[in-house]
Motif scaffolding. Structure first.
Motif, PDB file in Angstrom:
ATOM      1  N   SER A  73     -43.253  11.539   1.282  1.00 46.83           N
ATOM      2  CA  SER A  73     -42.578  10.227   0.224  1.00 46.83           C
ATOM      3  C   SER A  73     -42.750   9.253   1.619  1.00 46.83           C
ATOM      4  CB  SER A  73     -41.324  10.534   0.079  1.00 46.83           C
ATOM      5  OG  SER A  73     -40.409   9.771  -0.160  1.00 46.83           O
ATOM      6  N   SER A  74     -42.354   8.251   1.792  1.00 46.71           N
ATOM      7  CA  SER A  74     -41.847   6.884   3.148  1.00 46.71           C
ATOM      8  C   SER A  74     -40.444   7.001   2.974  1.00 46.71           C
ATOM      9  CB  SER A  74     -41.616   5.821   1.993  1.00 46.71           C
ATOM     10  OG  SER A  74     -41.347   5.036   0.323  1.00 46.71           O
ATOM     11  N   THR A  75     -39.604   8.357   2.116  1.00 44.45           N
ATOM     12  CA  THR A  75     -37.862   7.646   2.903  1.00 44.45           C
ATOM     13  C   THR A  75     -38.542   9.566   3.608  1.00 44.45           C
ATOM     14  OG1 THR A  75     -37.497   8.805   0.742  1.00 44.45           O
ATOM     15  CG2 THR A  75     -37.784   6.454   0.955  1.00 44.45           C
ATOM     16  N   PHE A  76     -39.254  10.366   3.147  1.00 43.81           N
ATOM     17  CA  PHE A  76     -38.939  11.599   4.074  1.00 43.81           C
ATOM     18  C   PHE A  76     -37.909  11.693   5.134  1.00 43.81           C
ATOM     19  CE2 PHE A  76     -40.412  14.861   6.625  1.00 43.81           C
ATOM     20  CZ  PHE A  76     -39.989  16.323   5.884  1.00 43.81           C
ATOM     21  N   GLU A  77     -38.849  10.780   6.264  1.00 44.66           N
ATOM     22  CA  GLU A  77     -37.999  11.786   7.130  1.00 44.66           C
ATOM     23  C   GLU A  77     -36.262  11.038   7.604  1.00 44.66           C
ATOM     24  OE1 GLU A  77     -39.071  11.658  10.551  1.00 44.66           O
ATOM     25  OE2 GLU A  77     -41.609  11.989   9.813  1.00 44.66           O
ATOM     26  N   GLU A  78     -36.208  10.294   6.492  1.00 48.68           N
ATOM     27  CA  GLU A  78     -34.642  10.022   6.380  1.00 48.68           C
ATOM     28  C   GLU A  78     -33.750  11.090   5.284  1.00 48.68           C
ATOM     29  OE1 GLU A  78     -33.530   6.056   3.380  1.00 48.68           O
ATOM     30  OE2 GLU A  78     -35.354   5.538   4.937  1.00 48.68           O
ATOM     31  N   ASP A  79     -34.962  11.528   4.731  1.00 48.77           N
ATOM     32  CA  ASP A  79     -33.841  12.619   3.352  1.00 48.77           C
ATOM     33  C   ASP A  79     -33.678  13.569   4.101  1.00 48.77           C
ATOM     34  OD1 ASP A  79     -34.682  10.671   1.123  1.00 48.77           O
ATOM     35  OD2 ASP A  79     -36.325  10.974   0.777  1.00 48.77           O
ATOM     36  N   ILE A  80     -34.505  14.889   4.695  1.00 45.96           N
ATOM     37  CA  ILE A  80     -34.405  15.462   5.961  1.00 45.96           C
ATOM     38  C   ILE A  80     -33.034  15.926   6.843  1.00 45.96           C
ATOM     39  CG2 ILE A  80     -36.958  16.553   5.592  1.00 45.96           C
ATOM     40  CD1 ILE A  80     -37.262  15.821   8.612  1.00 45.96           C
ATOM     41  N   LEU A  81     -32.694  14.390   7.174  1.00 46.24           N
ATOM     42  CA  LEU A  81     -31.571  14.137   8.028  1.00 46.24           C
ATOM     43  C   LEU A  81     -30.554  13.957   7.119  1.00 46.24           C
ATOM     44  CD1 LEU A  81     -33.056  11.676  10.221  1.00 46.24           C
ATOM     45  CD2 LEU A  81     -33.054  14.001  10.571  1.00 46.24           C
ATOM     46  N   LYS A  82     -30.641  14.231   5.800  1.00 44.65           N
ATOM     47  CA  LYS A  82     -30.061  14.220   5.029  1.00 44.65           C
ATOM     48  C   LYS A  82     -29.221  15.586   5.046  1.00 44.65           C
ATOM     49  CE  LYS A  82     -30.088  10.397   2.083  1.00 44.65           C
ATOM     50  NZ  LYS A  82     -31.296   9.278   0.980  1.00 44.65           N
ATOM     51  N   LEU A  83     -30.199  17.455   5.265  1.00 43.60           N
ATOM     52  CA  LEU A  83     -29.541  18.341   5.659  1.00 43.60           C
ATOM     53  C   LEU A  83     -28.984  18.707   6.210  1.00 43.60           C
ATOM     54  CD1 LEU A  83     -33.368  19.124   4.507  1.00 43.60           C
ATOM     55  CD2 LEU A  83     -31.183  19.558   2.855  1.00 43.60           C
ATOM     56  N   ASP A  84     -28.494  19.544   6.382  1.00 45.07           N
ATOM     57  CA  ASP A  84     -27.417  20.726   7.586  1.00 45.07           C
ATOM     58  C   ASP A  84     -28.482  21.283   8.811  1.00 45.07           C
ATOM     59  OD1 ASP A  84     -25.536  21.477   9.359  1.00 45.07           O
ATOM     60  OD2 ASP A  84     -23.834  21.782   7.703  1.00 45.07           O
ATOM     61  N   LYS A  85     -28.466  20.471   9.776  1.00 38.95           N
ATOM     62  CA  LYS A  85     -29.119  20.968  10.747  1.00 38.95           C
ATOM     63  C   LYS A  85     -29.349  22.405  11.648  1.00 38.95           C
ATOM     64  CE  LYS A  85     -30.561  16.486  12.035  1.00 38.95           C
ATOM     65  NZ  LYS A  85     -30.581  15.601  13.835  1.00 38.95           N
ATOM     66  N   ASN A  86     -27.293  22.698  11.247  1.00 39.79           N
ATOM     67  CA  ASN A  86     -26.774  23.659  11.470  1.00 39.79           C
ATOM     68  C   ASN A  86     -27.075  24.511  10.472  1.00 39.79           C
ATOM     69  OD1 ASN A  86     -26.001  22.808  13.864  1.00 39.79           O
ATOM     70  ND2 ASN A  86     -24.543  22.236  13.239  1.00 39.79           N
ATOM     71  N   LYS A  87     -27.728  24.579   9.076  1.00 40.93           N
ATOM     72  CA  LYS A  87     -27.570  25.878   8.151  1.00 40.93           C
ATOM     73  C   LYS A  87     -29.240  26.212   8.229  1.00 40.93           C
ATOM     74  CE  LYS A  87     -24.198  24.745   5.766  1.00 40.93           C
ATOM     75  NZ  LYS A  87     -23.596  23.996   3.918  1.00 40.93           N
ATOM     76  N   PRO A  88     -29.325  27.406   8.002  1.00 40.24           N
ATOM     77  CA  PRO A  88     -30.544  27.592   7.769  1.00 40.24           C
ATOM     78  C   PRO A  88     -32.021  27.389   6.500  1.00 40.24           C
ATOM     79  CG  PRO A  88     -29.504  29.976   7.865  1.00 40.24           C
ATOM     80  CD  PRO A  88     -28.562  28.873   8.178  1.00 40.24           C
ATOM     81  N   VAL A  89     -33.085  26.538   7.188  1.00 34.31           N
ATOM     82  CA  VAL A  89     -33.159  25.834   5.837  1.00 34.31           C
ATOM     83  C   VAL A  89     -34.360  27.031   5.837  1.00 34.31           C
ATOM     84  CG1 VAL A  89     -34.737  23.890   5.448  1.00 34.31           C
ATOM     85  CG2 VAL A  89     -32.954  23.888   6.501  1.00 34.31           C
ATOM     86  N   ILE A  90     -34.979  26.414   4.311  1.00 37.01           N
ATOM     87  CA  ILE A  90     -36.541  27.771   4.716  1.00 37.01           C
ATOM     88  C   ILE A  90     -36.958  26.175   2.927  1.00 37.01           C
ATOM     89  CG2 ILE A  90     -37.757  29.310   2.338  1.00 37.01           C
ATOM     90  CD1 ILE A  90     -35.143  30.556   1.828  1.00 37.01           C
ATOM     91  N   LEU A  91     -37.984  26.452   3.706  1.00 35.56           N
ATOM     92  CA  LEU A  91     -38.913  25.516   2.930  1.00 35.56           C
ATOM     93  C   LEU A  91     -40.794  26.210   2.830  1.00 35.56           C
ATOM     94  CD1 LEU A  91     -39.787  22.873   6.878  1.00 35.56           C
ATOM     95  CD2 LEU A  91     -37.777  22.545   4.653  1.00 35.56           C
ATOM     96  N   TYR A  92     -41.164  25.451   1.286  1.00 35.34           N
ATOM     97  CA  TYR A  92     -41.957  25.882   0.188  1.00 35.34           C
ATOM     98  C   TYR A  92     -43.192  24.629   0.529  1.00 35.34           C
ATOM     99  CZ  TYR A  92     -40.069  26.104  -3.866  1.00 35.34           C
ATOM    100  OH  TYR A  92     -39.907  25.230  -4.968  1.00 35.34           O
ATOM    101  N   CYS A  93     -43.799  24.657  -0.581  1.00 33.81           N
ATOM    102  CA  CYS A  93     -44.821  23.497  -1.054  1.00 33.81           C
ATOM    103  C   CYS A  93     -45.940  24.369  -1.552  1.00 33.81           C
ATOM    104  CB  CYS A  93     -45.712  22.598   0.297  1.00 33.81           C
ATOM    105  SG  CYS A  93     -46.727  23.446   1.257  1.00 33.81           S
ATOM    106  N   LYS A  94     -47.110  23.603  -1.992  1.00 35.60           N
ATOM    107  CA  LYS A  94     -48.410  24.933  -3.059  1.00 35.60           C
ATOM    108  C   LYS A  94     -48.557  25.566  -2.285  1.00 35.60           C
ATOM    109  CE  LYS A  94     -52.117  23.689  -5.865  1.00 35.60           C
ATOM    110  NZ  LYS A  94     -53.395  23.098  -6.146  1.00 35.60           N
ATOM    111  N   GLU A  95     -48.812  25.950  -1.050  1.00 36.56           N
ATOM    112  CA  GLU A  95     -49.985  26.889  -0.066  1.00 36.56           C
ATOM    113  C   GLU A  95     -49.179  27.077   1.358  1.00 36.56           C
ATOM    114  OE1 GLU A  95     -53.874  25.918  -1.179  1.00 36.56           O
ATOM    115  OE2 GLU A  95     -53.649  26.943  -3.127  1.00 36.56           O
ATOM    116  N   GLY A  96     -48.945  26.263   1.621  1.00 34.85           N
ATOM    117  CA  GLY A  96     -47.724  26.346   2.975  1.00 34.85           C
ATOM    118  C   GLY A  96     -48.727  25.783   3.906  1.00 34.85           C
TER     119      GLY A  96
END
Length: 135
Positions: A73-96
């Motif tokens: 997405s064109s807004t990806f960079e700003e979207d991830i910054l809405k997350l809390d940087k100090n809390k653990p994040v688990i990421l996944y996609c289709k295959e990695g």
């Protein structure tokens, strides 16, 4: 060497040393996890689960509790910054692939603890673990 040149030389060395020590203090950690490890992580409180696939892919099936932030997405960079940087994040996609790239960007952005699901949702489903579908 004159005293003034010596002082300038020492100051330059000091700035270089300071720069190196400041950048090495940023300790973002990215850990690739198995589905079993991810299930344990999901039981922790305050874990942010992020599906980085497209909204269309997300609708076909996602892991319960995931929020969709499209890596392409064109807004990806700003979207991830809405997350809390100090809390653990688990990421996944289709295959990695996308989640791995996302993990690197999040580490650069200062996120402290990042987990990446090995094999993505494909591996999750292969092991017959539950997914939710938007109808």
């Amino acid at each position: 060497m004159s005293a003034q040149k010596h002082l300038i030389y020492v100051m330059c060395l000091l700035f270089v040393a300071l720069g190196i020590s400041c950048t090495s203090n940023r300790s973002s950690e990215v850990k690739v996890v198995t589905t079993e490890e991810m299930q344990s992580l999901l039981e922790m409180e305050d874990v942010q689960l992020v599906d980085v696939r497209s909204p269309e892919e997300f609708k076909t099936g996602f892991i319960k509790g995931a929020q969709n932030i499209d890596y392409r997405s064109s807004t990806f960079e700003e979207d991830i910054l809405k997350l809390d940087k100090n809390k653990p994040v688990i990421l996944y996609c289709k295959e990695g692939g996308r989640s791995s790239k996302c993990a690197k960007k999040m580490a650069e952005a200062g996120f402290v603890k990042i987990y990446d699901l090995d094999g993505g949702i494909t591996q999750w489903q292969f092991e017959e673990l539950d997914v939710e579908i938007i109808k």
